[in-house]
Write an enzyme that holds these catalytic residues in place. Structure first.
Site, short mmCIF file in Angstrom:
data_model
loop_
_atom_site.label_atom_id
_atom_site.label_comp_id
_atom_site.label_asym_id
_atom_site.label_seq_id
_atom_site.Cartn_x
_atom_site.Cartn_y
_atom_site.Cartn_z
N HIS A 307 -20.38 50.27 0.16
CA HIS A 307 -20.76 51.64 -0.17
C HIS A 307 -19.74 52.60 0.41
O HIS A 307 -19.19 52.33 1.48
CB HIS A 307 -22.15 51.97 0.42
CG HIS A 307 -22.78 53.15 -0.23
ND1 HIS A 307 -22.57 54.42 0.23
CD2 HIS A 307 -23.58 53.24 -1.31
CE1 HIS A 307 -23.23 55.25 -0.56
NE2 HIS A 307 -23.84 54.57 -1.51
N ASP A 365 -28.71 48.37 -4.66
CA ASP A 365 -28.75 47.62 -5.92
C ASP A 365 -28.87 46.12 -5.71
O ASP A 365 -29.04 45.37 -6.67
CB ASP A 365 -27.49 47.92 -6.74
CG ASP A 365 -27.47 49.35 -7.20
OD1 ASP A 365 -28.54 49.85 -7.56
OD2 ASP A 365 -26.39 49.98 -7.18
N1 CMC Z 1 -16.73 43.02 -2.85
C1 CMC Z 1 -15.53 42.69 -2.31
N2 CMC Z 1 -14.71 43.56 -1.70
C2 CMC Z 1 -15.11 44.84 -1.64
C3 CMC Z 1 -16.35 45.27 -2.17
C4 CMC Z 1 -17.16 44.31 -2.80
N3 CMC Z 1 -18.35 44.66 -3.32
N4 CMC Z 1 -16.50 46.60 -1.97
C5 CMC Z 1 -15.40 47.01 -1.32
N5 CMC Z 1 -14.55 45.94 -1.10
C6 CMC Z 1 -13.26 45.97 -0.40
C7 CMC Z 1 -12.18 46.59 -1.27
O1 CMC Z 1 -11.47 45.59 -1.99
C8 CMC Z 1 -11.31 47.27 -0.22
O2 CMC Z 1 -10.50 46.29 0.38
P1 CMC Z 1 -9.01 46.69 0.90
O3 CMC Z 1 -9.23 47.73 1.98
O4 CMC Z 1 -8.46 45.40 1.44
O5 CMC Z 1 -8.28 47.22 -0.28
C9 CMC Z 1 -12.31 47.75 0.83
O6 CMC Z 1 -13.44 46.87 0.70
C10 CMC Z 1 -12.77 49.19 0.63
O7 CMC Z 1 -13.22 49.32 -0.70
P2 CMC Z 1 -13.03 50.62 -1.59
O8 CMC Z 1 -13.09 50.26 -3.04
O9 CMC Z 1 -11.82 51.38 -1.13
O10 CMC Z 1 -14.32 51.42 -1.16
P3 CMC Z 1 -14.99 52.60 -1.95
O11 CMC Z 1 -15.69 53.42 -0.95
O12 CMC Z 1 -14.00 53.29 -2.83
O13 CMC Z 1 -16.02 51.86 -2.94
C11 CMC Z 1 -17.96 50.92 -3.85
C12 CMC Z 1 -17.38 51.78 -2.74
C13 CMC Z 1 -19.50 50.99 -3.83
C14 CMC Z 1 -17.50 51.45 -5.23
C15 CMC Z 1 -17.49 49.45 -3.67
O14 CMC Z 1 -17.94 48.95 -2.43
C16 CMC Z 1 -17.94 48.54 -4.80
O15 CMC Z 1 -17.26 48.48 -5.85
N6 CMC Z 1 -19.10 47.81 -4.63
C17 CMC Z 1 -19.65 47.00 -5.69
C18 CMC Z 1 -20.40 47.87 -6.68
C19 CMC Z 1 -21.72 48.35 -6.14
O16 CMC Z 1 -22.52 47.58 -5.60
N7 CMC Z 1 -22.00 49.65 -6.33
C20 CMC Z 1 -23.27 50.27 -5.95
C21 CMC Z 1 -23.14 51.29 -4.88
S1 CMC Z 1 -24.76 51.76 -4.19
C22 CMC Z 1 -25.62 52.51 -5.50
C23 CMC Z 1 -25.02 53.80 -5.90
O17 CMC Z 1 -24.92 54.71 -5.06
O18 CMC Z 1 -24.68 53.93 -7.07
#
Ligand code: CMC
Length: 430
Positions: A307, A365
């Site tokens: 998140h 989720d």
């Molecule tokens: N699985 C594997 N690696 C992950 C995941 C994941 N679900 N989420 C983040 N990472 C890694 C990502 O690869 C990155 O690694 P590095 O620093 O080595 O490049 C690091 O963690 C930080 O990730 P980010 O993409 O920069 O983080 P963000 O804050 O931009 O993204 C997120 C947050 C929710 C989009 C992401 O965690 C994700 O895609 N999760 C899966 C989708 C999901 O479950 N979304 C629902 C969110 S809660 C409900 C809502 O509010 O809608």
């Protein structure tokens, strides 16, 4: 919001003092509103990871502690002791209702649950196999054509009517989108039922036989609505605010929020998560998927994990996990393989160095899909249910913004890295 100390920026040989604003809770905020006019520079923050786009009194998240409050009340207390319509009142008006206020509010919502009869024909323009989110984006957007007596955003009475209409009718529209996809007749709302029971009734009853809503299922549904009701300035809420900042009507703004929510990184994650759990299929295949999630060259991510704000357990996921056990018990679903995969995946991910170091915890989720599936919803209905629950949050944030005298059209700037100025070359000279 108190103006406390200042932060100093040194740029091009000059010092600029920027006010630092202190919130009720959370980190201080450096006020850069006059930065461009005074220093001639912009700030750069793609994805808004360090930018507060507005002030708000509605919802607060402490991502490190894993806390979520609506108007100051912790989500765990609201999920256990309150119910969705009371929470709607709280989000919209800022305080818990008195008994009389609650009865009045519930009556107003209940009396607006039917949609304009002509909307039934409007649905028929969609293909039967449309995703219900696609239908919802279109039909909620079309509400401005059906209810144009409540689109004057400068009239507080019309804003109020539009808010009530949206909270009341979006569940009807979501249920109609579902019924349409099944080829079943639309089911009219029933005013004697509470909000969650009415939604279950509109989704699962058919004219051919009686349908009794199980009160325990209705309670679980209501809790899912409560847990999703608001989440401060997330992508879809910011979309609603940005759309609304131009003066667009509330129905158009909420349709924009629904479109944004659909993405798999946001509300679409509940559908994607359950599909992922099914794809994993059995506990012995988990290591393969964990390895893929860690592989930088593989776009696969563990859906339902991570998140932007929570760097601890998402408090909504905790409640959702308890609910999942209750609902599966109630539905007599024992040894559910999807739940087994989910529990084992959570355990492994919480011990694995990659997930621990990146603070990737299960989010809301992760367990919601398991509950919704046990209730009988297909995966395609998971995100529409999120959308109907979040409508009150979007509306509350939109109303807060419109009523704010500081409201301006949202207009971010950019760091231009395209071609420098160049002269046009005629076709025969290229
Ligand atoms: N699985 C594997 N690696 C992950 C995941 C994941 N679900 N989420 C983040 N990472 C890694 C990502 O690869 C990155 O690694 P590095 O620093 O080595 O490049 C690091 O963690 C930080 O990730 P980010 O993409 O920069 O983080 P963000 O804050 O931009 O993204 C997120 C947050 C929710 C989009 C992401 O965690 C994700 O895609 N999760 C899966 C989708 C999901 O479950 N979304 C629902 C969110 S809660 C409900 C809502 O509010 O809608």
């Amino acid at each position: 919001m108190a103006e406390g100390n200042t932060a100093r920026l040194h740029h091009a040989g000059k010092d600029y003092d920027l006010a630092v604003l202190s919130p009720t809770a959370g980190p201080d905020v450096v006020d850069i509103r006059k930065l461009y006019s005074e220093a001639g520079v912009f700030t750069y923050d793609p994805g808004f990871t360090s930018t507060a786009s507005c002030d708000s009194t509605i919802t607060y998240i402490d991502g490190d502690k894993g806390e979520l409050w609506y108007r100051g009340y912790p989500i765990e207390q609201l999920a256990a002791q309150s119910h969705y319509l009371e929470v709607c009142y709280l989000l919209l008006y800022g305080e818990l209702p008195t008994p009389d206020q609650l009865v009045d509010f519930e009556t107003r919502i209940t009396r607006h649950t039917m949609v304009h009869e002509q909307m039934h024909y409007f649905f028929r323009g969609f293909r039967r196999d449309s995703h219900p989110m696609a239908t919802m984006v279109g039909v909620v957007g079309a509400m401005s054509a059906f209810y144009h007596d409540s689109i004057d955003i400068n009239d507080p009475v019309q804003r109020e009517i539009a808010s009530i209409r949206l909270i009341a009718k979006v569940p009807t529209i979501a249920a109609m989108a579902y019924k349409y996809s099944l080829g079943q007749p639309f089911v009219y709302p029933r005013n004697e039922l509470d909000y969650a029971s009415n939604f279950l009734h509109m989704c699962f009853s058919v004219p051919a036989e009686p349908y009794n809503v199980d009160p325990a299922l209705a309670r679980a549904m209501d809790r899912i609505f409560t847990l999703h009701a608001d989440h401060e300035q997330n992508a879809s809420t910011s979309t609603v605010r940005l759309a609304g900042s131009s003066g667009a009507n509330p129905f158009a703004c909420i349709a924009a929020g629904i479109a944004c929510l659909w993405g798999p990184a946001h509300g679409g994650a509940n559908q994607a998560c359950l599909e992922m759990l099914r794809q994993i299929g059995s506990v012995d295949r988990i290591p393969e998927f964990i390895a893929r999630a860690k592989d930088k060259n593989d776009p696969f991510r563990l859906m339902g994990f991570g998140h932007r704000v929570y760097k601890n357990f998402d408090p909504r996921a905790k409640v959702m996990k308890e609910s999942a056990d209750e609902v599966l018990d109630l539905m007599g679903v024992h040894n559910n393989p999807t739940l087994q995969v989910a529990k084992e995946l959570e355990k492994i991910a919480r011990e694995d160095e990659y997930f621990v170091s990146k603070k990737l915890y299960p989010n809301v989720d992760f367990y919601s899909g398991i509950i919704l599936e046990a209730m009988g919803f297909p995966t395609s209905m998971f995100t529409p249910i999120f959308a109907l629950s979040r409508t009150v949050g979007w509306i509350s944030q939109w109303k807060e913004m419109i009523a704010d005298p500081q409201n301006k059209i949202g207009r971010p700037r950019q760091l231009y890295i395209g071609a420098p100025r160049r002269d046009y070359k005629p076709l025969d000279a290229r």
